[in-house]
Scaffold this active site. Structure first.
Site: not given
Ligand code: NAD
Length: 257
Positions: A143, A157
């Site tokens: 991130s 986080y």
């Molecule tokens: P999201 O919450 O939309 O999707 C995450 C998915 O991971 C969900 O379907 C959830 O059920 C699944 N999940 C959660 N815990 C799990 C586990 N223990 N085992 C297997 N699956 C699991 O999130 P997103 O926004 O698509 O984020 C995806 C990645 O991107 C994450 O690592 C997040 O930290 C990172 N990220 C997101 C952002 C943002 O602004 N959304 C920014 C930077 C980084």
């Protein structure tokens, strides 16, 4: 097609970045192993891929559990004969993750177990599979917070994503001569469920937007396009990279009005 004859495993593919990437990869010819803990969401991603004429299989796996990570990799090889691309994407942002004084130890442990240990376990079982396939590409989702701090803290986080970033560099160096590339993807703030449930008022959203030069949140599909590049052979000389897709947030000191 950019991923023809490739098999890709994507964790957290039931939502957000993971789902967008899974459907894009399938359109580009990959067979996709969809991993999540939310079975309904994961199955829906598979249905979306199949409805568009692609191939995918769902595996329930909690990435913080070693046995589950072994199972998801095994499923890839049993279903499609090989594994070429591993996208360690699943992660959580806990609603009670705050500063060092207020964050409960249990919130810290849960966040580390999924966000950081989950990437380690994905690689522990994924690297041997990529080696058996003659090499491949690993993309770990870190991130922008791995690089810059915020006055609205999420201490666990942020620390977990810093760990993903440094672990990725070391993996890249260790496996470079095995034709296994490992890169860290650093998304900026996105308009996905994960962030919007945290930035749950207009005031909080505006407070964050002030710092993004482009003046908007990113979309999951914009991240998926970057993952596609890192997964495909087009990025064949890219390894150990910190790949920013963040609307300029980490480049900014002062943003335009
Ligand atoms: P999201 O919450 O939309 O999707 C995450 C998915 O991971 C969900 O379907 C959830 O059920 C699944 N999940 C959660 N815990 C799990 C586990 N223990 N085992 C297997 N699956 C699991 O999130 P997103 O926004 O698509 O984020 C995806 C990645 O991107 C994450 O690592 C997040 O930290 C990172 N990220 C997101 C952002 C943002 O602004 N959304 C920014 C930077 C980084």
């Amino acid at each position: 097609m950019r991923l023809e004859n490739k098999v890709a495993l994507i964790t957290g593919a039931g939502s957000g970045i993971g789902r967008e990437t899974a459907t894009l990869f399938a359109r580009e010819g990959a067979r996709v192993v969809v991993v999540d803990v939310n079975d309904a969401a994961g199955q829906e991603t598979v249905s979306m891929i199949e409805a568009a004429g692609g191939q995918a299989v769902y595996v329930h796996a909690d990435i913080s559990q070693a046995a589950d990570c072994a199972k998801m990799v095994r499923t890839a090889e049993e279903s499609y004969g090989q594994l070429n691309i591993l996208f360690n994407n699943a992660g959580i942002s806990h609603i009670n993750d705050d500063n060092a004084e207020t964050t409960e130890e249990a919130v810290w442990d849960l966040t580390m177990n999924i966000n950081l240990k989950g990437v380690f376990l994905g690689c522990k079982y994924g690297v041997p599979a990529l080696r058996r396939a003659g090499g491949g590409s690993i993309i770990n989702t870190a991130s922008f917070v791995a690089l810059v701090g915020a006055a609205t803290p999420q201490i666990a986080y942020t620390a977990s994503k810093g760990g993903v970033l440094s672990m990725t560099r070391e993996l890249a160096v260790i496996h470079a001569r095995e034709n296994i590339r490992v890169n860290a993807l650093c998304p900026g703030p996105l308009r996905t469920e994960l962030l919007m449930k945290y930035l749950n008022t207009e005031e909080k959203r505006q407070r964050r937007l002030v710092h993004i030069p482009m003046g908007r949140f990113g979309e999951a599909r914009e991240i998926a396009q970057a993952v596609l590049f890192l997964a495909s052979d087009e990025s064949s000389f890219v390894t150990g990279a910190t790949f920013m897709v963040d609307g300029g947030i980490t480049a900014a000191y002062v943003t335009p009005e």
